[in-house]
Write a protein that holds these residues in place. Sequence first.
Motif, PDB file in Angstrom:
ATOM      1  N   MET A  66      -4.847 -38.438  28.251  1.00 51.39           N
ATOM      2  CA  MET A  66      -5.548 -38.693  29.510  1.00 51.39           C
ATOM      3  C   MET A  66      -6.393 -37.485  29.890  1.00 51.39           C
ATOM      4  SD  MET A  66      -4.021 -39.445  33.327  1.00 51.39           S
ATOM      5  CE  MET A  66      -3.700 -41.189  33.109  1.00 51.39           C
ATOM      6  N   LYS A  67      -7.611 -37.734  30.366  1.00 47.11           N
ATOM      7  CA  LYS A  67      -8.475 -36.674  30.856  1.00 47.11           C
ATOM      8  C   LYS A  67      -8.834 -36.967  32.306  1.00 47.11           C
ATOM      9  CE  LYS A  67     -10.540 -35.544  26.371  1.00 47.11           C
ATOM     10  NZ  LYS A  67     -11.806 -35.423  25.607  1.00 47.11           N
ATOM     11  N   VAL A  68      -8.600 -35.994  33.170  1.00 47.50           N
ATOM     12  CA  VAL A  68      -8.926 -36.113  34.589  1.00 47.50           C
ATOM     13  C   VAL A  68      -9.813 -34.935  34.955  1.00 47.50           C
ATOM     14  CG1 VAL A  68      -8.032 -36.234  36.933  1.00 47.50           C
ATOM     15  CG2 VAL A  68      -6.738 -37.277  35.061  1.00 47.50           C
ATOM     16  N   ARG A  69     -10.975 -35.228  35.535  1.00 48.10           N
ATOM     17  CA  ARG A  69     -11.918 -34.188  35.902  1.00 48.10           C
ATOM     18  C   ARG A  69     -12.267 -34.316  37.383  1.00 48.10           C
ATOM     19  NH1 ARG A  69     -10.124 -32.772  31.767  1.00 48.10           N
ATOM     20  NH2 ARG A  69     -11.245 -32.416  29.767  1.00 48.10           N
ATOM     21  N   SER A  94      -7.083 -42.610  28.789  1.00 48.57           N
ATOM     22  CA  SER A  94      -7.751 -42.843  30.071  1.00 48.57           C
ATOM     23  C   SER A  94      -8.640 -41.658  30.422  1.00 48.57           C
ATOM     24  CB  SER A  94      -6.718 -43.044  31.180  1.00 48.57           C
ATOM     25  OG  SER A  94      -5.870 -44.139  30.896  1.00 48.57           O
ATOM     26  N   VAL A  95      -9.791 -41.961  31.039  1.00 48.10           N
ATOM     27  CA  VAL A  95     -10.716 -40.930  31.499  1.00 48.10           C
ATOM     28  C   VAL A  95     -10.998 -41.181  32.969  1.00 48.10           C
ATOM     29  CG1 VAL A  95     -13.029 -39.951  31.284  1.00 48.10           C
ATOM     30  CG2 VAL A  95     -11.761 -40.640  29.230  1.00 48.10           C
ATOM     31  N   MET A  96     -10.726 -40.196  33.816  1.00 55.83           N
ATOM     32  CA  MET A  96     -10.939 -40.307  35.258  1.00 55.83           C
ATOM     33  C   MET A  96     -11.743 -39.097  35.717  1.00 55.83           C
ATOM     34  SD  MET A  96      -8.934 -42.975  35.513  1.00 55.83           S
ATOM     35  CE  MET A  96      -7.461 -43.707  34.747  1.00 55.83           C
ATOM     36  N   TRP A  97     -12.939 -39.332  36.304  1.00 54.51           N
ATOM     37  CA  TRP A  97     -13.741 -38.188  36.713  1.00 54.51           C
ATOM     38  C   TRP A  97     -14.513 -38.521  37.990  1.00 54.51           C
ATOM     39  CZ3 TRP A  97     -19.268 -38.369  36.064  1.00 54.51           C
ATOM     40  CH2 TRP A  97     -19.753 -39.403  35.279  1.00 54.51           C
ATOM     41  N   ALA A  98     -14.771 -37.464  38.758  1.00 58.92           N
ATOM     42  CA  ALA A  98     -15.537 -37.568  40.008  1.00 58.92           C
ATOM     43  C   ALA A  98     -14.906 -38.537  40.989  1.00 58.92           C
ATOM     44  CB  ALA A  98     -16.993 -37.964  39.730  1.00 58.92           C
ATOM     45  N   ASN A  99     -13.569 -38.653  40.975  1.00 61.00           N
ATOM     46  CA  ASN A  99     -12.888 -39.508  41.943  1.00 61.00           C
ATOM     47  C   ASN A  99     -12.466 -38.689  43.166  1.00 61.00           C
ATOM     48  OD1 ASN A  99     -12.952 -42.053  40.509  1.00 61.00           O
ATOM     49  ND2 ASN A  99     -11.533 -41.124  39.058  1.00 61.00           N
ATOM     50  N   GLY A 100     -12.306 -39.369  44.315  1.00 59.75           N
ATOM     51  CA  GLY A 100     -12.105 -38.671  45.574  1.00 59.75           C
ATOM     52  C   GLY A 100     -10.713 -38.122  45.784  1.00 59.75           C
TER      53      GLY A 100
END
Length: 457
Positions: free
Chosen positions: A449-452, A426-432
Amino acid sequence: GNWNNPATWNLNRVPIANDVVGINPSDVVTFEEVNSVPVQIKIRSGGTLAGGFANNWKLNIAGMLVVEAGGTLNVAGQLTENTNTISFADVPFGPNDPDQYGNGLIVLGQCFLSGTPRTRKVRLVNEPLIGGTTLQFASPVVGWLVGDKILLPETVGVEVTPREMEIVTILAIAVDNLSCTTTPFQFNHFASERPGDAVKEFYPHAGNLTSNVRILSANPIGIRGHIMWTTSANVTSTNVEYFNLGRTRGDVDISETNKIGRYAAHFHRLSSTADPVRATFEDNVVHYDPSFTHTRRWGVTVHDTRKASVKRNLVWNAYGWGIGTEDQPAQNNVFEGNFIIGTTGLGVRENTSEGDGIWLSHANNTLKNNVTANNLFRGIEVYRGGSFPDVDQWKGNESYGEKVGAETWDVNLTDPNGPRSFMDDSVMWANGDNGYFGYPGYNITFRRMKVRARRSV
């Protein structure tokens, strides 16, 4: 015979406005160039309406286009530069339609809808910045032409008002299909940066909203059209545009004046686990005019249907969810490679008008390589139970510019010692708020998983 030939019809004339057209058993009615007056059409068992394979055509429906069990609707557009349309007229419900199925395509038989192939989603390898006009692609696109409308998501975050999604028009496209020139960008669409060294890590995507086969409501603020494929239907829809469809409101209660199930693209109790695949919905675009606010649920809806193949579709500006399952029996479906952008809604939990990209009522479905961006609440929501025991069941999903990237409720809750669930790549980025948010669940393994965080601007 041919639609335009008077000899085809029992009255020895071409259908006129408000006729009820019946295509009887063993009849095959074809069309290649027609601009019909508003009519109702019923394709009976053994009957076929087919055509649109060469020229521009338009079918105007006043009331219903019904395909009975055993009947066949087969329409297509093979010349990319043509525009072919099924349009639902804004007409009141008749006395023979108390349940308000009218202004709709109701299919219990065979339904084949196809446009010419177009890539719906492509990763960019450059940042579209204000005033720029060039889009560069990570892989060659298929079928993109001068004049196509290209949707660019924002990458700043959900707090931006107004939202910075935008549509540009292709002015020229490279011979190798790896770049195009467009009208100027009005906003910045930044890539994410790798922590520590500011190397650009994830670029946004571009989506193509154009198709040469369109199904639409003639008046989106009137009595809108809807589509229901149900019971014995066998459906294939590829490269078709569904525009301003669906009329069940999501901001008020269901009632006699707000009938449930009148959605834009609705697979309704279509197949069981034992059946072969009878619902194929791939490479389509489902979207709504952004010039006015609408509250019609949902984009693509799978209800008590199994083995649906929902792949590589683009859904923009839906209400409630972009793609979703209406109930827990909707299992064993495949949602893969879809691009869902800008879903609006009420923004509250435990409500199917929340504003999510993908909303599943049970985990026992496949979610692979989907991209969600700029949806009001969450990219992906899996609600109330089930599991992902297959290692390929949840894999490669990406979310950006949303409040929450992905959220799960009660995964493995009824069987805490049961098979382990895997959520991979999973890739999650620029989320609030959160890349991932989980309510009680057991035996979930997150791998790679990558979260940015959001980029500061």
